[in-house]
Design an enzyme around this catalytic site. Structure first.
Site, PDB file in Angstrom:
ATOM      1  N   CYS A  33      45.951 -71.726  11.332  1.00  0.00           N
ATOM      2  CA  CYS A  33      46.677 -72.900  11.848  1.00  0.00           C
ATOM      3  C   CYS A  33      48.182 -72.767  11.586  1.00  0.00           C
ATOM      4  O   CYS A  33      48.614 -72.789  10.432  1.00  0.00           O
ATOM      5  CB  CYS A  33      46.103 -74.144  11.173  1.00  0.00           C
ATOM      6  N   CYS A  36      49.732 -75.701   9.760  1.00  0.00           N
ATOM      7  CA  CYS A  36      49.281 -75.665   8.360  1.00  0.00           C
ATOM      8  C   CYS A  36      50.154 -74.712   7.554  1.00  0.00           C
ATOM      9  O   CYS A  36      50.524 -75.008   6.414  1.00  0.00           O
ATOM     10  CB  CYS A  36      47.829 -75.203   8.274  1.00  0.00           C
TER      11      CYS A  36
END
Length: 146
Positions: A33, A36
């Site tokens: 991600c 993230c």
């Protein structure tokens, strides 16, 4: 990896997060991600500045049951849990200043008032057959867990 961050699993979540006497910030994330990875260093710096809080990370790829149990459908999702109550749960990577504001707000929450409100809401829902609107702390809905 910061020594101030706990990497929790299904087996350690209750002890590390739900039974913590301190407020806990939980970052639900995954290695693949992009947002993230952008939020990770911000979360890490905050963990180093605020030793009086618990910072935990849940890898949603390695812990899908834990992510599912908390209804995580987008990552990163940041959750603030205090005394088994979710005070904040919101997907998206927060800027550092916003995370600091959230930490300040989490510290200032009157948990006796929150728990009273949850108890009143449960009584109201039981009496009317419908759930009351939840209070908001930041952008996330407060919910009792455990």
């Amino acid at each position: 990896m910061s020594e101030h961050i706990r990497y929790v699993t299904d087996q350690t979540f209750t002890a590390e997060v739900l039974q913590s006497p301190l407020p806990v910030l939980v970052d639900y994330w995954a290695e693949w991600c992009g947002p993230c990875r952008m939020f990770g260093p911000i979360f890490e710096r905050a963990s180093e500045k605020h030793a009086d809080l618990v910072f935990a990370k849940v890898d949603t790829e390695a812990q899908p049951d834990l992510a599912q149990a908390f209804g995580i459908s987008s990552i990163p999702t940041l959750m603030v849990i205090r005394d088994k109550v979710i005070l904040y749960a919101q997907p998206g990577a927060l800027p550092e200043a916003s995370l600091e504001q959230l930490i300040t707000q989490a510290r200032q929450v009157d948990m006796a008032e929150v728990k009273s409100g949850l108890a009143d809401g449960a009584k109201q829902a039981a009496g009317t057959g419908g759930a009351p609107d939840g209070d908001m702390a930041g952008k996330g809905k407060m919910e009792g867990i455990g």
